[in-house]
Design a protein around this motif. Structure first.
Motif, short mmCIF file in Angstrom:
data_model
loop_
_atom_site.label_atom_id
_atom_site.label_comp_id
_atom_site.label_asym_id
_atom_site.label_seq_id
_atom_site.Cartn_x
_atom_site.Cartn_y
_atom_site.Cartn_z
N THR A 88 -49.42 -13.29 -3.29
CA THR A 88 -50.55 -12.39 -3.16
C THR A 88 -50.89 -11.43 -4.27
O THR A 88 -52.11 -11.41 -4.65
CB THR A 88 -50.69 -11.77 -1.63
OG1 THR A 88 -50.23 -12.60 -0.82
CG2 THR A 88 -51.77 -10.87 -1.44
N THR A 89 -50.03 -10.61 -4.62
CA THR A 89 -50.23 -9.81 -5.75
C THR A 89 -50.72 -10.49 -7.08
O THR A 89 -51.57 -9.89 -7.72
CB THR A 89 -49.01 -8.77 -6.19
OG1 THR A 89 -48.48 -8.15 -4.90
CG2 THR A 89 -49.16 -8.07 -7.01
N ILE A 90 -50.22 -11.65 -7.37
CA ILE A 90 -50.35 -12.48 -8.46
C ILE A 90 -51.81 -12.98 -8.37
O ILE A 90 -52.73 -12.66 -9.34
CB ILE A 90 -49.36 -13.25 -8.87
CG1 ILE A 90 -48.05 -12.69 -9.22
CG2 ILE A 90 -50.00 -14.32 -10.17
CD1 ILE A 90 -46.84 -13.73 -9.39
N ARG A 91 -52.14 -13.40 -7.49
CA ARG A 91 -53.47 -14.03 -7.08
C ARG A 91 -54.29 -13.11 -7.14
O ARG A 91 -55.45 -13.41 -7.36
CB ARG A 91 -53.41 -14.96 -5.80
CG ARG A 91 -52.57 -16.18 -5.96
CD ARG A 91 -52.63 -16.89 -4.58
NE ARG A 91 -52.36 -16.11 -3.39
CZ ARG A 91 -53.58 -16.07 -2.48
NH1 ARG A 91 -54.77 -16.30 -2.49
NH2 ARG A 91 -53.31 -15.19 -1.45
N LEU A 92 -54.19 -11.86 -6.80
CA LEU A 92 -55.17 -10.78 -6.62
C LEU A 92 -55.19 -9.89 -7.62
O LEU A 92 -56.07 -8.91 -7.62
CB LEU A 92 -54.93 -9.94 -5.25
CG LEU A 92 -55.16 -10.61 -3.81
CD1 LEU A 92 -54.84 -9.61 -2.59
CD2 LEU A 92 -56.65 -11.30 -3.63
N ALA A 93 -54.62 -10.13 -9.04
CA ALA A 93 -54.66 -9.39 -10.06
C ALA A 93 -55.84 -8.90 -10.57
O ALA A 93 -56.21 -8.01 -11.10
CB ALA A 93 -53.71 -10.03 -11.14
N PRO A 94 -56.91 -10.21 -10.49
CA PRO A 94 -58.05 -9.70 -11.24
C PRO A 94 -58.99 -8.62 -10.52
O PRO A 94 -59.83 -7.89 -10.99
CB PRO A 94 -59.03 -11.03 -10.86
CG PRO A 94 -57.77 -12.21 -10.73
CD PRO A 94 -56.89 -11.61 -10.26
N VAL A 95 -58.67 -8.48 -9.07
CA VAL A 95 -59.32 -7.33 -8.38
C VAL A 95 -58.68 -5.99 -8.29
O VAL A 95 -59.22 -4.96 -7.88
CB VAL A 95 -59.72 -7.68 -6.94
CG1 VAL A 95 -60.18 -9.11 -6.77
CG2 VAL A 95 -58.33 -7.79 -6.16
N PHE A 96 -57.40 -5.92 -8.61
CA PHE A 96 -56.80 -4.54 -8.72
C PHE A 96 -57.38 -3.40 -9.36
O PHE A 96 -57.70 -2.49 -8.79
CB PHE A 96 -55.25 -4.57 -9.19
CG PHE A 96 -54.35 -5.58 -8.04
CD1 PHE A 96 -54.74 -5.29 -6.53
CD2 PHE A 96 -53.55 -6.30 -8.29
CE1 PHE A 96 -53.84 -5.84 -5.60
CE2 PHE A 96 -52.41 -6.93 -7.43
CZ PHE A 96 -52.71 -6.54 -6.09
N LYS A 97 -57.58 -3.62 -10.72
CA LYS A 97 -58.17 -2.47 -11.59
C LYS A 97 -59.83 -2.35 -10.78
O LYS A 97 -60.07 -1.26 -10.82
CB LYS A 97 -58.07 -2.88 -12.98
CG LYS A 97 -58.83 -2.08 -13.59
CD LYS A 97 -58.70 -2.48 -15.06
CE LYS A 97 -59.37 -1.50 -16.31
NZ LYS A 97 -59.30 -2.08 -17.46
N SER A 98 -60.28 -3.03 -10.52
CA SER A 98 -61.77 -2.85 -10.30
C SER A 98 -61.91 -2.18 -8.80
O SER A 98 -62.87 -1.37 -8.75
CB SER A 98 -62.44 -4.31 -9.97
OG SER A 98 -62.61 -5.15 -11.12
#
Length: 273
Positions: A88-98
């Motif tokens: 989940t963490t890897i798949r959601l990587a694009p949204v973390f910073k935003s």
């Protein structure tokens, strides 16, 4: 003699390394040959792995099969949960910073079963296509920063709005201006519709969508502005967070009384005061 801490660390490291074998044995007991075939490993490797797990109390032999002990089952469950959270963490990587720094904080764990549609797998329009497919199944739409989700969304939802889809949008002023310049005829029609309401907000950092059955987050490339990923989920916890964030943006935004250039200038001037 090892202390309990080092023994625990040793078991954890070995369990993570042998996660595929533990996952296979979580399903059912298997003999050595079945493990070799299932994991595509050699006889010597299978022997080494099973001996290591047996020595640590995770496996035992029963009627020729390797079986997880009660302790082994518990460890295998922990490893499976860890792998799911890591995935989940890897798949959601694009949204973390935003989404970092939002108040309340984004409940990342609520997106464990989310659908992640990325633009980096050969289809730059995949996030847009996913968004459109969800909009077609909804009778309402709340959205922040449309360009992070669907740069051409007005073409896709124009008819839906005119047909009665209740649409509430918080938009960046530059995006609203671009829409009015490029889609003047559609803007006139939307302006006359009672189903669209828009406000302007300068500080939108990511796209947010709230539909009847799910919510979504859109992330755009910081250099090109093109959507990078769209993440959607039916999680109630994620929905509560999304509704709170949207309400906050909506309350801070400047009301756009009419969907035309004059009203846009007035709203932008009002936001600068």
């Amino acid at each position: 003699m090892r202390n309990s801490g080092s023994a625990g660390s040793d078991i954890l490291i070995e369990a993570v390394k042998r996660a595929p074998m533990l996952a296979a044995l979580r399903e059912k007991p298997l003999d050595r040959r079945e493990l070799e075939t299932r994991l595509d490993i050699s006889k010597s490797t299978a022997h080494r792995y099973t001996k290591s797990l047996t020595d640590r109390g995770l496996l035992e032999k029963s009627n020729g099969d390797f079986v997880l002990t009660e302790f082994g089952q518990a460890v295998a469950d922990v490893v499976a949960a860890y792998e799911k959270e890591m995935d989940t963490t890897i798949r959601l990587a694009p949204v973390f910073k935003s989404v970092s720094g939002t108040e309340p904080p984004c409940p990342i764990e609520a997106f464990a079963n989310a659908t992640v549609t990325s633009a980096d797998r050969g289809d730059p329009f995949a996030p847009l296509a996913r968004f459109v497919s969800l909009v077609r199944e909804s009778d309402s739409l709340c959205m922040c920063d449309s360009y992070a989700i669907a740069p051409t969304y007005i073409d896709e939802i124009h008819g839906r709005v005119l047909d009665g889809m209740q649409t509430i949008v918080v938009e960046r002023p530059d995006v609203a201006e671009d829409i009015m310049e490029n889609y003047p005829a559609k803007c006139v029609q939307l302006c006359a519709s009672e189903f669209l309401e828009m406000r302007l907000h300068e500080g939108l950092r990511f796209g947010l969508v709230i539909l009847d059955d799910c919510i979504g987050i859109g992330v755009r490339d910081s250099d090109t502005g093109i959507p990078r990923a769209f993440v959607d989920t039916e999680s109630n916890e994620a929905r509560e967070w999304a509704e709170t964030i949207f309400e906050s943006y909506w309350n801070e935004a400047v009301h756009l009384k009419r969907f035309n250039p004059k009203a846009l200038r007035e709203a932008i001037e009002a936001s600068a005061e």
